[in-house]
Every structure is written in C-alpha cells, then in structure tokens.
Design an enzyme around this catalytic site. Sequence first.
Site, PDB file in Angstrom:
ATOM      1  N   ASP A   1      31.788  85.883  12.861  1.00  0.00           N
ATOM      2  CA  ASP A   1      32.362  85.742  14.201  1.00  0.00           C
ATOM      3  C   ASP A   1      31.775  84.567  14.972  1.00  0.00           C
ATOM      4  O   ASP A   1      32.397  84.049  15.900  1.00  0.00           O
ATOM      5  CB  ASP A   1      32.141  87.012  15.023  1.00  0.00           C
ATOM      6  CG  ASP A   1      32.916  88.203  14.503  1.00  0.00           C
ATOM      7  OD1 ASP A   1      33.787  88.016  13.617  1.00  0.00           O
ATOM      8  OD2 ASP A   1      32.655  89.329  14.972  1.00  0.00           O
ATOM      9  N   GLY A  40      31.913  96.046  19.052  1.00  0.00           N
ATOM     10  CA  GLY A  40      33.014  95.366  18.377  1.00  0.00           C
ATOM     11  C   GLY A  40      33.542  94.164  19.112  1.00  0.00           C
ATOM     12  O   GLY A  40      34.565  93.591  18.730  1.00  0.00           O
ATOM     13  N   MET A  41      32.845  93.719  20.184  1.00  0.00           N
ATOM     14  CA  MET A  41      33.306  92.571  20.965  1.00  0.00           C
ATOM     15  C   MET A  41      32.508  91.298  20.694  1.00  0.00           C
ATOM     16  O   MET A  41      32.705  90.286  21.354  1.00  0.00           O
ATOM     17  CB  MET A  41      33.258  92.899  22.458  1.00  0.00           C
ATOM     18  CG  MET A  41      34.289  93.934  22.899  1.00  0.00           C
ATOM     19  SD  MET A  41      34.219  94.236  24.674  1.00  0.00           S
ATOM     20  CE  MET A  41      34.651  92.611  25.307  1.00  0.00           C
ATOM     21  N   ALA A  86      28.129  86.070  20.149  1.00  0.00           N
ATOM     22  CA  ALA A  86      28.199  85.155  21.288  1.00  0.00           C
ATOM     23  C   ALA A  86      26.822  84.594  21.617  1.00  0.00           C
ATOM     24  O   ALA A  86      26.683  83.406  21.948  1.00  0.00           O
ATOM     25  CB  ALA A  86      28.786  85.868  22.509  1.00  0.00           C
ATOM     26  N   LYS A  99      34.920  88.632  22.327  1.00  0.00           N
ATOM     27  CA  LYS A  99      36.183  88.460  21.603  1.00  0.00           C
ATOM     28  C   LYS A  99      36.852  89.803  21.357  1.00  0.00           C
ATOM     29  O   LYS A  99      36.240  90.873  21.435  1.00  0.00           O
ATOM     30  CB  LYS A  99      35.963  87.725  20.279  1.00  0.00           C
ATOM     31  CG  LYS A  99      35.016  88.413  19.297  1.00  0.00           C
ATOM     32  CD  LYS A  99      35.669  89.457  18.410  1.00  0.00           C
ATOM     33  CE  LYS A  99      34.675  90.152  17.491  1.00  0.00           C
ATOM     34  NZ  LYS A  99      35.276  91.287  16.736  1.00  0.00           N
ATOM     35  N   PRO A 104      29.209  94.579  25.893  1.00  0.00           N
ATOM     36  CA  PRO A 104      28.608  95.810  25.370  1.00  0.00           C
ATOM     37  C   PRO A 104      27.976  95.618  23.993  1.00  0.00           C
ATOM     38  O   PRO A 104      28.479  94.859  23.158  1.00  0.00           O
ATOM     39  CB  PRO A 104      29.803  96.775  25.284  1.00  0.00           C
ATOM     40  CG  PRO A 104      30.762  96.274  26.322  1.00  0.00           C
ATOM     41  CD  PRO A 104      30.613  94.783  26.319  1.00  0.00           C
TER      42      PRO A 104
END
Length: 317
Positions: free
Chosen positions: A155, A118-119, A124, A22, A114
């Site tokens: 998240d 921050g993704m 996930a 994200k 990564p």
Amino acid sequence: MTTPLRSRSTTRAPVKVQAPGKINIHLGVGGATAEGYHELATVFQALNLGETLTLIPGGTGSIIVQGRYADSAVPADETNLARRAIDLLIAALEDERDVDVLRGIDIVIDKQVPVAGGMGGGSADAAAALVGAAHLVGGVAEDVLHDCAVAVGADVAFLLRGGTAVGHGRGERLSPVLTRGTFHWVMATSARQLPTPDVYARFDELNPDPAPAEIPAGVLTALAAGDPDALAASAANDLTEAAVSFMPEIAEVMEAGRAAGALLPLLSGSGPTIGFLARDARHALDLAVLLQATRGVNEALRATGPAPGAQVVDIVG
C-alpha cells in the site's frame, strides 16, 4: 503553501509531511503465490483522512505517537513502518549519498487514521517518512522511493502518489485511473481490530481454488463518469466473507448502513472499518449521524477522495 513532493531543498530543519489514508474501492483476491502473497486486482482511492509526520534531524531516534488514534499497538521501535522506511532509504542511498542527516532522526506521528482498520494508516506513515527523508537529503529518484515503499508494504507505493489507481500483484504495480469529481465516504470504525494475515488465511480456507482476481469494467467506467450510483453497482471486496467470519457485527453494520440509505457498504481493505458510499456531502453528513448511533460502530468519519499523495507541508523553524 505546499512544498513540491520531491523537493531539491537541502534543509536540516524539521520537516512536516502529510499522507492520506485509503480505501480499496474494489478488492479482487486471487490465489497465493509461492512467496505467500495473494495476487490482487484492486482499485485504491486516497482519502483526505490522513496522517501527519514531523521528522526532526539530530535527535536520538525516538518515535512519538500522538493524536486521535495514538495507540499502544503502534510500535515505537525499529519495527515501526515509518522507521523501517527511513532505514531502507538509508541503505539504498548510503553508498552514493550523504545520509547522515537521516541517522538518529526523531519521528513524531500525529495519527488521524484508525489503527489496524484497513485504511492504511501505518502505510501512510511510511509514505510520509519516505517523502520527508527525501526532502532532507535534497531529493530522491522516484524509482528508489518506489522500491523502498514496496519493501515496506504494497500500500505504501500507492500512498506516495495518491489519487485513484489500479494495483496488481500485491498492489504495488500501479496504473493511474481517470476519476471525475469527488466521491464522498463515511468510514465506520470498530472498537476492535482485525489482523490482516488472519483475514487472508481465512480467505484461503473459504476459497481453496479462487478465480483469478479481476476488476469489473463497471468500476472504472463509474469512476471516469464520477457516478457514485454506478460505482455502487459494480464495486466489491473479496475479503468480506472472511472478515465477517471473525466479526459477524461487520455484516450487521453493513446492513444498518444500507437501511440508512448508503449506496454501498464496502469493507476497507481487510477491515474491520467499513466505507459507506454517499451520493454527496449532505448525504454523507446524514449517514454519519445515523451510523454514529449504530451498534457496533465506534466512530463514523466523513472522508472524500481522491486526495493527494504524501507531500511536504511545512519546514519547521
């Protein structure tokens, strides 16, 4: 062919699940609550750069991490977010359901997001684990999955659903956002990592009395119109200054991206990955080539959004 998200299958065969990474298209940060969490007003967008998990029933409870971003920083014990998600689901269901299939399950994580960038790669993993575990037990109510997701991390609830959504509170109170077309991003990663708690602590130091978090109306208007130029004029991340105070090279990479023609450099979550908004696929390719040669950039990865949420993609065997 993709299996429906909340399947009613009762298979005990290994199941493979994909979940997106994200970007926070906008991240407004308010003050900390009594529990220590910050009040957020954010717009999430799921990206097609994601994780794949394989859940194997009847194992020994092992966790195997492989793939492009396999890293020793990813825990292989009960603190792994995928394992925590499954343990929470077992606890939520065991008084009323047969959850033996989830005990001792082996988890294979193919990391393509990564680590600590921050993704939302770990989030996930947790979302994928919840969807795969729900499939193995024959389906789970949406509210149960949501509660387990929030217990793992804010998240995770968004990555269960994917797409584009507004998040309030810690980011767990979600509302879908009308989004037209496809947005093209180049995600510039760093060889360094930036712990999220440190960035929020520095934000507090820099902003002892922050204004209430909000989402500019222009962000939602631009998404509804599918207009990347308008989005670039409205979106921002309130954690940028705090992240740059730890890693000044973030500002240098942002400036290099602007000079290379990016519409918007945007810190991804708490960083250090930076998302660069492109006008279209060709523009993203050109940006990726230029950013890959930029000092301070480890990799320049092209991604598009919005992408689907966590979903079963294969039943193995």
